[in-house]
Motif scaffolding. Structure first.
Motif, PDB file in Angstrom:
ATOM      1  N   THR A   1       0.851  -1.191   0.000  1.00 16.93           N
ATOM      2  CA  THR A   1       0.000   0.000   0.000  1.00 16.93           C
ATOM      3  C   THR A   1       0.888   1.243   0.000  1.00 16.93           C
ATOM      4  N   PRO A   2       0.512   2.283  -0.762  1.00 17.28           N
ATOM      5  CA  PRO A   2       1.296   3.526  -0.730  1.00 17.28           C
ATOM      6  C   PRO A   2       1.317   4.122   0.683  1.00 17.28           C
ATOM      7  N   LEU A   3       2.439   4.684   1.059  1.00 13.86           N
ATOM      8  CA  LEU A   3       2.613   5.263   2.395  1.00 13.86           C
ATOM      9  C   LEU A   3       1.519   6.279   2.716  1.00 13.86           C
ATOM     10  N   SER A   4       1.118   7.069   1.717  1.00 11.66           N
ATOM     11  CA  SER A   4       0.126   8.123   1.957  1.00 11.66           C
ATOM     12  C   SER A   4      -1.236   7.564   2.384  1.00 11.66           C
ATOM     13  N   GLN A   5      -1.468   6.250   2.180  1.00 14.33           N
ATOM     14  CA  GLN A   5      -2.748   5.650   2.565  1.00 14.33           C
ATOM     15  C   GLN A   5      -2.727   5.024   3.955  1.00 14.33           C
ATOM     16  N   VAL A   6      -1.548   5.003   4.594  1.00 15.82           N
ATOM     17  CA  VAL A   6      -1.472   4.442   5.944  1.00 15.82           C
ATOM     18  C   VAL A   6      -0.928   5.432   6.962  1.00 15.82           C
ATOM     19  N   ALA A   7      -0.523   6.627   6.492  1.00 16.63           N
ATOM     20  CA  ALA A   7       0.064   7.601   7.409  1.00 16.63           C
ATOM     21  C   ALA A   7      -0.070   9.006   6.852  1.00 16.63           C
ATOM     22  N   ASN A   8       0.088   9.958   7.762  1.00 12.19           N
ATOM     23  CA  ASN A   8       0.081  11.372   7.394  1.00 12.19           C
ATOM     24  C   ASN A   8       1.539  11.821   7.261  1.00 12.19           C
TER      25      ASN A   8
END
Length: 184
Positions: free
Chosen positions: A52-59
């Protein structure tokens, strides 16, 4: 003008626009000394078995020009996010304080700046190849079109003008990016 020819010109313009958009996306991934969330745009994280792209699991934020902070939405994802950043091979050394991951963006060395400028040139050349390929396809379609020879020549001239405009746009974007990379 014949609507077949107009369609060919419009679709060629779309292809050339796509080459420019791709170039801008590639330029965003080339860092220029200042920390931006886009630097971590290519980071993939193992989120419960799927990449999953980082932007979908964290701010992802940049509190200042030298620091990137990553605030996971789930605390147990910190290790996976750190691993993802390391696997992305961006040259960053993530540190965590239990709640957030902090990445100090090191200043670029002169050698690294030169390499990044070369990388930007290569991306610009790829975009030019995309534009020229669109021109070649369009000229082939124009030759196949059932229109007069004069109309074909005029359409080919229009396609060439379009190609020249897009190559100038690409060169301008490259100049801006090189200036950004080489500025300390």
């Amino acid at each position: 003008m014949n609507e077949d020819i107009q369609f060919i010109i419009d679709s060629t313009k779309e292809s050339m626009d796509a080459a420019i958009r791709h170039l801008e996306k590639q330029f965003a991934n080339i860092r220029a000394g200042k920390a931006t969330p886009a630097m971590l745009g290519s980071v993939m994280v193992d989120y419960y078995g799927s990449q999953t792209p980082l932007s979908q699991v964290a701010n992802v934020n940049t509190p200042d020009g030298r620091t990137i902070t990553v605030q996971p939405w789930e605390k147990n994802m910190i290790q996976e996010i750190e691993r993802g950043i390391m696997y992305a091979n961006l040259g960053f050394n993530p540190m965590n304080n239990g709640d957030t991951i902090i990445i100090n963006v090191p200043p670029l060395t002169e050698e690294r700046r030169i390499n990044l400028a070369k990388q930007a040139k290569a991306e610009a050349e790829d975009a030019k190849i995309g534009v020229r390929s669109a021109r070649k396809d369009a000229n082939g379609d124009i030759k196949k079109a059932d229109v007069s020879e004069d109309l074909q020549k005029n359409a080919e001239a229009d396609i060439q003008n379009l190609t020249d405009k897009y190559v100038i746009k690409i060169d301008g974007a490259l100049d801006v990016k090189e200036k950004e990379i080489m500025t300390i």
